[in-house]
Enzyme design. Structure first.
Site, PDB file in Angstrom:
ATOM      1  N   GLY A 169       0.833  -1.201   0.000  1.00 39.59           N
ATOM      2  CA  GLY A 169       0.000   0.000   0.000  1.00 39.59           C
ATOM      3  C   GLY A 169       0.864   1.245   0.000  1.00 39.59           C
ATOM      4  CE  LYS A 170       5.318   5.032  -0.277  1.00 37.22           C
ATOM      5  NZ  LYS A 170       6.374   4.377   0.509  1.00 37.22           N
ATOM      6  CB  SER A 171      -0.744   7.532   1.999  1.00 37.10           C
ATOM      7  OG  SER A 171      -1.667   6.654   2.569  1.00 37.10           O
ATOM      8  CG  ASP A 183       7.665   7.289   1.776  1.00 36.26           C
ATOM      9  OD1 ASP A 183       7.801   8.156   0.891  1.00 36.26           O
ATOM     10  OD2 ASP A 183       8.101   6.132   1.660  1.00 36.26           O
TER      11      ASP A 183
END
Length: 395
Positions: free
Chosen positions: A95-97, A136
Protein backbone atom coordinates in the site's frame (compact mmCIF):
# COMPACT_ATOMS: atom_id res chain seq x y z
CA UNK A 1 1.47 0.65 -15.88
CA UNK A 2 3.05 -2.06 -13.73
CA UNK A 3 6.54 -1.66 -12.29
CA UNK A 4 7.28 -5.17 -13.58
CA UNK A 5 7.81 -6.57 -17.06
CA UNK A 6 5.61 -9.65 -16.86
CA UNK A 7 6.76 -10.85 -20.29
CA UNK A 8 10.25 -11.36 -18.84
CA UNK A 9 9.02 -12.89 -15.59
CA UNK A 10 6.68 -15.36 -17.34
CA UNK A 11 9.67 -16.88 -19.17
CA UNK A 12 10.91 -18.20 -15.83
CA UNK A 13 7.69 -19.16 -14.02
CA UNK A 14 4.09 -20.19 -14.61
CA UNK A 15 2.32 -16.89 -14.03
CA UNK A 16 -1.16 -17.44 -15.42
CA UNK A 17 -3.56 -14.95 -16.95
CA UNK A 18 -5.72 -14.44 -13.85
CA UNK A 19 -2.76 -13.83 -11.54
CA UNK A 20 -1.19 -11.39 -13.97
CA UNK A 21 -4.51 -9.53 -14.31
CA UNK A 22 -4.72 -9.03 -10.54
CA UNK A 23 -1.07 -7.99 -10.24
CA UNK A 24 -1.45 -5.40 -12.99
CA UNK A 25 -4.30 -3.61 -11.17
CA UNK A 26 -4.59 -2.00 -7.75
CA UNK A 27 -6.94 -3.73 -5.35
CA UNK A 28 -8.27 -0.39 -4.08
CA UNK A 29 -7.67 3.28 -4.88
CA UNK A 30 -8.97 6.11 -2.68
CA UNK A 31 -8.89 9.85 -3.34
CA UNK A 32 -9.72 12.90 -1.27
CA UNK A 33 -9.04 16.61 -1.46
CA UNK A 34 -8.00 17.25 2.13
CA UNK A 35 -9.19 20.77 2.93
CA UNK A 36 -9.09 22.82 6.10
CA UNK A 37 -9.15 26.49 7.10
CA UNK A 38 -6.09 27.51 9.07
CA UNK A 39 -5.10 30.97 10.24
CA UNK A 40 -7.53 32.52 7.80
CA UNK A 41 -6.20 30.55 4.81
CA UNK A 42 -7.52 27.49 2.99
CA UNK A 43 -5.16 24.51 2.91
CA UNK A 44 -5.91 21.94 0.20
CA UNK A 45 -4.04 18.76 -0.70
CA UNK A 46 -4.92 16.13 -3.29
CA UNK A 47 -4.44 12.88 -1.41
CA UNK A 48 -4.27 9.27 -2.63
CA UNK A 49 -4.28 5.94 -0.83
CA UNK A 50 -3.58 2.93 -3.03
CA UNK A 51 -3.81 -0.65 -1.78
CA UNK A 52 -2.17 -2.75 -4.48
CA UNK A 53 -2.61 -6.16 -2.89
CA UNK A 54 -3.87 -7.63 0.37
CA UNK A 55 -3.55 -11.29 -0.54
CA UNK A 56 -0.67 -11.82 1.91
CA UNK A 57 -1.96 -9.52 4.67
CA UNK A 58 -2.75 -5.88 5.42
CA UNK A 59 -1.52 -3.39 2.83
CA UNK A 60 1.68 -1.82 4.19
CA UNK A 61 3.30 1.37 3.01
CA UNK A 62 4.31 4.85 4.04
CA UNK A 63 2.66 8.24 3.70
CA UNK A 64 4.58 10.46 1.28
CA UNK A 65 4.08 14.22 1.62
CA UNK A 66 5.41 16.30 -1.26
CA UNK A 67 4.22 18.92 -3.69
CA UNK A 68 5.11 16.49 -6.50
CA UNK A 69 2.94 13.56 -5.40
CA UNK A 70 0.78 11.99 -8.13
CA UNK A 71 -1.65 9.10 -8.33
CA UNK A 72 0.62 7.24 -10.75
CA UNK A 73 3.60 7.56 -8.40
CA UNK A 74 1.48 6.32 -5.50
CA UNK A 75 0.34 3.34 -7.57
CA UNK A 76 3.91 2.37 -8.47
CA UNK A 77 5.15 2.68 -4.89
CA UNK A 78 2.20 0.65 -3.62
CA UNK A 79 2.98 -2.13 -6.10
CA UNK A 80 6.66 -2.10 -5.12
CA UNK A 81 5.60 -2.62 -1.50
CA UNK A 82 3.70 -5.78 -2.48
CA UNK A 83 6.85 -7.33 -3.93
CA UNK A 84 9.13 -5.98 -1.20
CA UNK A 85 7.05 -7.63 1.54
CA UNK A 86 6.75 -10.85 -0.45
CA UNK A 87 10.50 -11.10 -1.07
CA UNK A 88 11.22 -10.52 2.63
CA UNK A 89 8.54 -13.13 3.46
CA UNK A 90 6.63 -10.96 5.88
CA UNK A 91 2.80 -11.24 5.93
CA UNK A 92 1.93 -7.84 4.49
CA UNK A 93 0.59 -6.67 1.17
CA UNK A 94 1.47 -3.45 -0.59
CA UNK A 95 0.00 0.00 0.00
CA UNK A 96 0.98 3.66 -0.18
CA UNK A 97 -0.36 7.13 0.57
CA UNK A 98 0.51 10.37 -1.15
CA UNK A 99 -0.39 13.83 0.16
CA UNK A 100 0.29 16.45 -2.50
CA UNK A 101 1.52 19.42 -0.51
CA UNK A 102 4.94 20.87 0.25
CA UNK A 103 5.49 20.19 3.97
CA UNK A 104 7.63 23.33 4.19
CA UNK A 105 4.46 25.40 3.70
CA UNK A 106 2.90 23.99 6.88
CA UNK A 107 3.34 25.11 10.48
CA UNK A 108 3.59 22.34 13.10
CA UNK A 109 0.01 23.08 14.13
CA UNK A 110 -1.45 23.11 10.61
CA UNK A 111 0.50 19.95 9.81
CA UNK A 112 -1.10 18.13 12.75
CA UNK A 113 -4.50 19.39 11.64
CA UNK A 114 -3.88 18.08 8.11
CA UNK A 115 -2.82 14.64 9.39
CA UNK A 116 -5.93 14.53 11.58
CA UNK A 117 -8.03 15.32 8.51
CA UNK A 118 -6.25 12.49 6.68
CA UNK A 119 -7.30 10.10 9.46
CA UNK A 120 -10.83 11.51 9.46
CA UNK A 121 -11.21 10.79 5.73
CA UNK A 122 -9.32 7.49 5.45
CA UNK A 123 -10.05 6.22 8.96
CA UNK A 124 -12.24 3.27 7.88
CA UNK A 125 -9.40 1.46 6.06
CA UNK A 126 -6.91 2.33 8.81
CA UNK A 127 -9.14 1.38 11.74
CA UNK A 128 -10.17 -1.95 10.24
CA UNK A 129 -6.56 -2.95 9.57
CA UNK A 130 -6.78 -2.97 5.77
CA UNK A 131 -3.99 -0.41 5.50
CA UNK A 132 -1.11 0.16 7.94
CA UNK A 133 0.71 3.46 7.24
CA UNK A 134 4.21 4.50 8.27
CA UNK A 135 6.58 7.43 7.66
CA UNK A 136 7.91 8.09 4.18
CA UNK A 137 9.48 11.07 2.44
CA UNK A 138 8.09 14.24 4.00
CA UNK A 139 6.49 12.57 7.03
CA UNK A 140 7.89 11.70 10.45
CA UNK A 141 7.33 9.50 13.52
CA UNK A 142 5.48 12.46 15.07
CA UNK A 143 2.93 12.36 12.24
CA UNK A 144 2.44 8.67 13.02
CA UNK A 145 1.93 9.64 16.68
CA UNK A 146 -0.84 11.98 15.53
CA UNK A 147 -2.51 9.12 13.67
CA UNK A 148 -2.28 6.90 16.75
CA UNK A 149 -3.73 9.74 18.84
CA UNK A 150 -6.78 9.74 16.56
CA UNK A 151 -7.35 5.97 16.38
CA UNK A 152 -6.08 4.75 19.77
CA UNK A 153 -5.24 1.45 18.05
CA UNK A 154 -1.53 0.66 18.62
CA UNK A 155 -1.16 -1.64 15.60
CA UNK A 156 -2.93 0.65 13.13
CA UNK A 157 0.27 2.60 12.31
CA UNK A 158 3.99 1.89 12.55
CA UNK A 159 7.03 4.13 12.75
CA UNK A 160 5.73 5.74 15.95
CA UNK A 161 8.15 7.18 18.53
CA UNK A 162 9.32 4.35 20.85
CA UNK A 163 7.78 5.96 23.95
CA UNK A 164 4.29 5.48 22.52
CA UNK A 165 4.63 1.97 21.22
CA UNK A 166 7.16 2.49 18.46
CA UNK A 167 10.09 0.15 17.85
CA UNK A 168 13.64 0.83 19.07
CA UNK A 169 15.78 0.91 15.95
CA UNK A 170 12.90 1.70 13.58
CA UNK A 171 14.25 5.14 12.61
CA UNK A 172 17.50 3.70 11.26
CA UNK A 173 16.03 0.36 10.13
CA UNK A 174 15.92 1.06 6.39
CA UNK A 175 19.48 2.41 6.40
CA UNK A 176 20.66 -0.58 8.43
CA UNK A 177 19.07 -2.89 5.89
CA UNK A 178 20.63 -1.06 2.94
CA UNK A 179 24.07 -1.10 4.58
CA UNK A 180 23.71 -4.80 5.44
CA UNK A 181 22.72 -5.62 1.86
CA UNK A 182 25.65 -3.57 0.58
CA UNK A 183 27.96 -5.55 2.86
CA UNK A 184 26.60 -8.82 1.45
CA UNK A 185 27.16 -7.58 -2.11
CA UNK A 186 30.66 -6.29 -1.36
CA UNK A 187 31.68 -9.64 0.11
CA UNK A 188 29.70 -11.86 -2.27
CA UNK A 189 30.05 -10.05 -5.61
CA UNK A 190 33.24 -8.03 -5.26
CA UNK A 191 34.98 -10.54 -2.99
CA UNK A 192 36.26 -7.72 -0.80
CA UNK A 193 36.07 -6.72 2.84
CA UNK A 194 33.90 -3.71 3.65
CA UNK A 195 36.99 -2.04 5.11
CA UNK A 196 38.67 -2.16 1.68
CA UNK A 197 35.73 -0.56 -0.11
CA UNK A 198 34.92 2.96 -1.33
CA UNK A 199 31.28 4.05 -1.28
CA UNK A 200 29.27 6.95 -2.71
CA UNK A 201 25.80 7.80 -1.32
CA UNK A 202 23.32 10.02 -3.13
CA UNK A 203 20.97 11.38 -0.48
CA UNK A 204 21.38 12.51 3.13
CA UNK A 205 17.83 12.04 4.34
CA UNK A 206 16.94 9.35 6.83
CA UNK A 207 17.90 6.42 4.60
CA UNK A 208 21.05 7.89 3.09
CA UNK A 209 22.55 9.16 6.33
CA UNK A 210 21.98 5.93 8.24
CA UNK A 211 23.27 3.83 5.33
CA UNK A 212 26.43 5.94 5.23
CA UNK A 213 26.79 5.85 9.01
CA UNK A 214 26.59 2.05 9.30
CA UNK A 215 29.00 1.48 6.41
CA UNK A 216 31.39 4.02 7.96
CA UNK A 217 31.13 2.20 11.31
CA UNK A 218 31.99 -1.07 9.58
CA UNK A 219 35.12 0.44 8.04
CA UNK A 220 34.04 1.46 4.52
CA UNK A 221 35.49 4.63 3.02
CA UNK A 222 32.45 6.80 2.28
CA UNK A 223 34.02 9.25 -0.14
CA UNK A 224 31.02 11.34 -1.23
CA UNK A 225 27.49 12.18 -0.08
CA UNK A 226 24.95 14.55 -1.63
CA UNK A 227 21.65 16.17 -0.69
CA UNK A 228 19.45 18.98 -2.03
CA UNK A 229 22.07 21.58 -1.01
CA UNK A 230 24.96 20.00 -2.92
CA UNK A 231 27.61 17.34 -2.32
CA UNK A 232 30.70 16.81 -0.15
CA UNK A 233 33.74 14.73 -1.09
CA UNK A 234 36.91 13.36 0.44
CA UNK A 235 39.07 10.74 -1.27
CA UNK A 236 40.28 9.55 2.12
CA UNK A 237 36.74 9.15 3.44
CA UNK A 238 34.24 11.52 5.02
CA UNK A 239 33.83 11.79 8.83
CA UNK A 240 30.29 10.43 8.65
CA UNK A 241 29.95 9.97 12.39
CA UNK A 242 30.58 13.69 12.88
CA UNK A 243 28.13 14.62 10.11
CA UNK A 244 25.06 12.91 11.57
CA UNK A 245 23.89 15.90 13.62
CA UNK A 246 23.70 18.16 10.56
CA UNK A 247 20.30 18.66 8.96
CA UNK A 248 21.81 19.44 5.56
CA UNK A 249 25.28 19.19 4.06
CA UNK A 250 25.58 22.95 3.63
CA UNK A 251 26.04 23.20 7.41
CA UNK A 252 29.32 21.28 7.18
CA UNK A 253 32.76 22.68 6.47
CA UNK A 254 33.85 19.97 4.04
CA UNK A 255 35.20 19.99 0.45
CA UNK A 256 32.34 20.35 -2.00
CA UNK A 257 31.66 19.02 -5.49
CA UNK A 258 28.71 19.25 -7.86
CA UNK A 259 25.83 16.98 -6.86
CA UNK A 260 25.30 16.21 -10.56
CA UNK A 261 28.46 14.13 -10.73
CA UNK A 262 28.05 12.08 -7.57
CA UNK A 263 26.59 8.92 -9.14
CA UNK A 264 29.39 8.74 -11.71
CA UNK A 265 32.34 9.14 -9.34
CA UNK A 266 34.96 6.35 -9.31
CA UNK A 267 34.00 4.07 -6.40
CA UNK A 268 33.41 0.41 -5.64
CA UNK A 269 29.77 0.95 -4.64
CA UNK A 270 27.25 3.64 -5.51
CA UNK A 271 24.04 3.93 -3.51
CA UNK A 272 21.16 6.08 -4.88
CA UNK A 273 19.21 6.95 -1.72
CA UNK A 274 17.31 10.03 -2.82
CA UNK A 275 14.56 10.06 -5.44
CA UNK A 276 13.02 8.05 -8.26
CA UNK A 277 14.63 7.92 -11.73
CA UNK A 278 18.03 9.17 -10.54
CA UNK A 279 19.86 6.71 -12.78
CA UNK A 280 18.67 7.37 -16.31
CA UNK A 281 20.31 6.23 -19.55
CA UNK A 282 22.97 8.95 -19.44
CA UNK A 283 23.95 8.29 -15.82
CA UNK A 284 23.92 4.51 -16.34
CA UNK A 285 26.28 4.86 -19.30
CA UNK A 286 28.76 6.79 -17.16
CA UNK A 287 28.62 4.96 -13.83
CA UNK A 288 32.08 3.80 -12.77
CA UNK A 289 31.05 1.81 -9.70
CA UNK A 290 31.28 -1.98 -9.69
CA UNK A 291 27.96 -2.47 -7.84
CA UNK A 292 24.79 -0.37 -7.48
CA UNK A 293 22.66 -0.71 -4.33
CA UNK A 294 19.18 0.81 -4.71
CA UNK A 295 18.31 2.45 -1.40
CA UNK A 296 15.65 4.74 -2.90
CA UNK A 297 12.40 3.41 -4.33
CA UNK A 298 12.46 3.00 -8.11
CA UNK A 299 15.70 4.98 -8.60
CA UNK A 300 16.65 3.50 -11.97
CA UNK A 301 14.68 4.09 -15.17
CA UNK A 302 13.91 1.22 -17.55
CA UNK A 303 16.49 2.60 -19.96
CA UNK A 304 19.04 2.87 -17.16
CA UNK A 305 18.37 -0.72 -16.11
CA UNK A 306 19.00 -1.98 -19.64
CA UNK A 307 22.31 -0.13 -19.94
CA UNK A 308 23.57 -1.32 -16.55
CA UNK A 309 22.64 -4.91 -17.49
CA UNK A 310 24.43 -4.52 -20.83
CA UNK A 311 27.51 -3.23 -19.00
CA UNK A 312 27.30 -6.18 -16.57
CA UNK A 313 27.16 -3.89 -13.53
CA UNK A 314 25.23 -5.75 -10.80
CA UNK A 315 22.29 -3.86 -9.31
CA UNK A 316 20.79 -4.95 -5.99
CA UNK A 317 17.18 -3.81 -6.51
CA UNK A 318 15.10 -1.67 -4.19
CA UNK A 319 12.65 -4.44 -3.30
CA UNK A 320 15.58 -6.28 -1.70
CA UNK A 321 18.00 -3.56 -0.61
CA UNK A 322 15.62 -1.17 1.18
CA UNK A 323 13.25 -3.63 2.82
CA UNK A 324 14.77 -3.20 6.29
CA UNK A 325 12.17 -0.55 7.11
CA UNK A 326 9.16 -2.71 6.33
CA UNK A 327 10.69 -5.67 8.18
CA UNK A 328 11.00 -3.43 11.25
CA UNK A 329 7.44 -2.22 10.68
CA UNK A 330 6.25 -5.82 10.82
CA UNK A 331 8.05 -6.30 14.14
CA UNK A 332 6.44 -3.12 15.52
CA UNK A 333 3.00 -4.21 14.26
CA UNK A 334 3.42 -7.65 15.83
CA UNK A 335 4.67 -6.09 19.08
CA UNK A 336 1.61 -3.82 19.21
CA UNK A 337 -0.75 -6.76 18.75
CA UNK A 338 0.97 -9.03 21.27
CA UNK A 339 2.09 -6.53 23.90
CA UNK A 340 5.65 -7.89 23.80
CA UNK A 341 8.73 -5.69 24.14
CA UNK A 342 11.57 -5.57 21.62
CA UNK A 343 15.01 -4.00 22.03
CA UNK A 344 17.19 -2.47 19.31
CA UNK A 345 19.44 -5.52 18.95
CA UNK A 346 16.41 -7.74 18.29
CA UNK A 347 15.26 -5.31 15.60
CA UNK A 348 18.65 -5.40 13.90
CA UNK A 349 18.88 -9.19 14.16
CA UNK A 350 15.44 -9.69 12.64
CA UNK A 351 16.26 -7.35 9.73
CA UNK A 352 19.56 -9.11 9.11
CA UNK A 353 17.96 -12.57 9.25
CA UNK A 354 15.19 -11.79 6.73
CA UNK A 355 17.53 -9.87 4.41
CA UNK A 356 20.22 -12.56 4.51
CA UNK A 357 17.69 -15.21 3.54
CA UNK A 358 16.25 -13.06 0.74
CA UNK A 359 19.71 -12.12 -0.56
CA UNK A 360 20.77 -15.79 -0.61
CA UNK A 361 17.58 -16.79 -2.45
CA UNK A 362 18.09 -14.06 -5.05
CA UNK A 363 21.76 -14.96 -5.50
CA UNK A 364 20.85 -18.61 -6.08
CA UNK A 365 18.37 -17.68 -8.83
CA UNK A 366 20.94 -15.35 -10.43
CA UNK A 367 23.40 -18.23 -10.63
CA UNK A 368 20.88 -20.85 -11.77
CA UNK A 369 19.27 -18.77 -14.51
CA UNK A 370 22.12 -16.39 -15.42
CA UNK A 371 19.86 -13.35 -15.05
CA UNK A 372 20.10 -10.00 -13.27
CA UNK A 373 19.53 -9.59 -9.55
CA UNK A 374 16.50 -7.42 -10.34
CA UNK A 375 14.78 -10.07 -12.44
CA UNK A 376 15.67 -12.79 -9.93
CA UNK A 377 14.17 -10.77 -7.07
CA UNK A 378 11.03 -10.05 -9.09
CA UNK A 379 10.55 -13.72 -9.97
CA UNK A 380 10.82 -14.79 -6.33
CA UNK A 381 8.48 -12.02 -5.15
CA UNK A 382 5.85 -12.73 -7.81
CA UNK A 383 6.03 -16.48 -7.08
CA UNK A 384 5.34 -15.73 -3.41
CA UNK A 385 2.35 -13.51 -4.20
CA UNK A 386 0.90 -15.91 -6.79
CA UNK A 387 1.24 -18.85 -4.42
CA UNK A 388 -0.63 -16.81 -1.81
CA UNK A 389 -3.42 -16.30 -4.36
CA UNK A 390 -3.62 -20.08 -4.74
CA UNK A 391 -3.62 -20.55 -0.96
CA UNK A 392 -6.58 -18.19 -0.62
CA UNK A 393 -8.49 -19.64 -3.55
CA UNK A 394 -8.32 -16.46 -5.61
CA UNK A 395 -7.01 -18.30 -8.66
Amino acid sequence: MSVLDFSKISKHMELGRDAEYMLRKSGQEHYANLSLKWDGKLICADTYVVLHSQVRGPAKGGIRMSGKVTLEETRRLSELMTYKCALAKIPFGGGKSGICIDPATLTPESRRALIKEYVHVFGPIINNGSYVPAPDMGTTPYDMATIYGCTHIPECVTGKPPRIGGLPGRVEATGYGVASTAKMAIEGILGKAVSDTSVVVQGFGNVGRWTANFLHEWGARVIAISDITGAVYSEGGLPVDKMMSAKTLEELDLPRISADEILTLPADVVIPAAVEDAIDANVAANIKAKVVIEAANDPTTVEGQAILAERAIPVIPDILANSGGVIASYIEWRQAKSGSLTDKSETYNAILRQLSNAYADVSDVVQQKNITHRLAAQILAVEEVVQSMFDRGWI
